[in-house]
Design a protein around this motif. Sequence first.
Motif, PDB file in Angstrom:
ATOM      1  N   CYS A 234     -70.033  45.584 -12.022  1.00 18.71           N
ATOM      2  CA  CYS A 234     -70.734  46.618 -11.091  1.00 18.71           C
ATOM      3  C   CYS A 234     -70.975  47.974 -11.867  1.00 18.71           C
ATOM      4  CB  CYS A 234     -69.860  46.812  -9.933  1.00 18.71           C
ATOM      5  SG  CYS A 234     -70.870  47.727  -8.506  1.00 18.71           S
ATOM      6  N   LEU A 235     -71.873  47.986 -12.840  1.00 15.95           N
ATOM      7  CA  LEU A 235     -72.088  49.214 -13.355  1.00 15.95           C
ATOM      8  C   LEU A 235     -73.115  50.273 -12.850  1.00 15.95           C
ATOM      9  CD1 LEU A 235     -72.731  47.634 -16.964  1.00 15.95           C
ATOM     10  CD2 LEU A 235     -70.588  48.600 -16.133  1.00 15.95           C
ATOM     11  N   PRO A 236     -72.755  51.531 -12.729  1.00 19.30           N
ATOM     12  CA  PRO A 236     -73.613  52.449 -12.188  1.00 19.30           C
ATOM     13  C   PRO A 236     -74.777  52.763 -13.006  1.00 19.30           C
ATOM     14  CG  PRO A 236     -71.746  53.583 -13.311  1.00 19.30           C
ATOM     15  CD  PRO A 236     -71.607  52.212 -13.507  1.00 19.30           C
ATOM     16  N   ASP A 237     -75.172  52.194 -14.082  1.00 22.76           N
ATOM     17  CA  ASP A 237     -76.146  52.822 -14.803  1.00 22.76           C
ATOM     18  C   ASP A 237     -77.558  52.124 -14.362  1.00 22.76           C
ATOM     19  OD1 ASP A 237     -74.330  53.808 -17.215  1.00 22.76           O
ATOM     20  OD2 ASP A 237     -73.423  51.935 -16.717  1.00 22.76           O
TER      21      ASP A 237
ATOM     22  N   GLU B 122     -64.676  56.344 -20.119  1.00 20.51           N
ATOM     23  CA  GLU B 122     -64.732  56.112 -18.547  1.00 20.51           C
ATOM     24  C   GLU B 122     -64.097  54.751 -17.915  1.00 20.51           C
ATOM     25  OE1 GLU B 122     -68.519  56.635 -16.551  1.00 20.51           O
ATOM     26  OE2 GLU B 122     -69.143  58.365 -17.650  1.00 20.51           O
TER      27      GLU B 122
ATOM     28  N   CYS C 169     -68.064  47.506 -22.978  1.00 25.45           N
ATOM     29  CA  CYS C 169     -67.069  47.427 -21.616  1.00 25.45           C
ATOM     30  C   CYS C 169     -66.187  46.612 -22.109  1.00 25.45           C
ATOM     31  CB  CYS C 169     -68.258  46.464 -20.696  1.00 25.45           C
ATOM     32  SG  CYS C 169     -69.545  47.468 -19.964  1.00 25.45           S
TER      33      CYS C 169
ATOM     34  N   THR D 137     -65.687  52.097 -22.491  1.00 24.02           N
ATOM     35  CA  THR D 137     -65.384  51.638 -21.052  1.00 24.02           C
ATOM     36  C   THR D 137     -64.125  50.605 -20.580  1.00 24.02           C
ATOM     37  OG1 THR D 137     -66.872  50.200 -20.208  1.00 24.02           O
ATOM     38  CG2 THR D 137     -67.756  52.738 -20.029  1.00 24.02           C
TER      39      THR D 137
ATOM     40  N   ARG E  57     -64.354  51.730 -15.648  1.00 22.19           N
ATOM     41  CA  ARG E  57     -65.542  50.875 -15.039  1.00 22.19           C
ATOM     42  C   ARG E  57     -65.226  49.733 -15.190  1.00 22.19           C
ATOM     43  NH1 ARG E  57     -71.696  52.896 -17.304  1.00 22.19           N
ATOM     44  NH2 ARG E  57     -71.131  55.326 -16.682  1.00 22.19           N
ATOM     45  N   ASP E  58     -65.822  48.955 -13.972  1.00 18.55           N
ATOM     46  CA  ASP E  58     -65.706  47.553 -13.709  1.00 18.55           C
ATOM     47  C   ASP E  58     -67.194  47.045 -14.597  1.00 18.55           C
ATOM     48  OD1 ASP E  58     -65.933  45.021 -12.817  1.00 18.55           O
ATOM     49  OD2 ASP E  58     -65.175  45.476 -10.688  1.00 18.55           O
TER      50      ASP E  58
END
Length: 206
Positions: free
Chosen positions: A95-98, A89, A43, A64, A91-92
């Motif tokens: 707030c991860l989508p995983d 990707e 990240c 990311t 990404r923030d």
Amino acid sequence: MATFWDRIAGLYDLAGRCNRRANAEAVRRVAAEISPGARVLDCAAGTGKFSLAAAERAGKVLCTDLSEAMLDRAFLKAKRLGRTNLAFEVRDLLCLPDRDGAFDAVIAANVLHLLSRPEQAVAELWRVVRPGGKLILPTYLQGEAGPGFRFLIRLYRLAGFSPKVQFTLGGYETFLRRCGLPEAAPTRIEGRLPVGLAVLTKPATI
């Protein structure tokens, strides 16, 4: 609208040479923590130096960043090196989508001092580490920067750089313990701008 990081993407690696010793050692130590075949999330990866190093051992690295311009440069580096086990990707990290426990190792290098809510970032990064996996957090110790680097930081501020915290090694350890992380004892990597390296293993479930 272009951010500070979008604007400096083309100069980011050049600026990093001012702290070459600490940066290179941090990359080396982080790469050594990656298990063969691991699923890795990086990240705030910037131009990808930690992602590329991790990819030498990992099975897959997801690189990311919030800055698409930074990721474009990371992608070009990977392409030049022939690395095929990286994905990229925007990404923030707050707030991860995983799903929970999605990765064997999560890296977030030199970003916590930039965040208004670093505790939230740590909690989110910790969430996506699998039990028995590692959260790897190299963080610049701006509170221990040498005189020359303090001047450089002031110049960065004029360009829009806006750090929120100036960690010392002791302050960084206190912060990590306040986040509830186990064995929060970062080690110091020497350089013009020292790095505090924290490697935290998530307890395995019983």
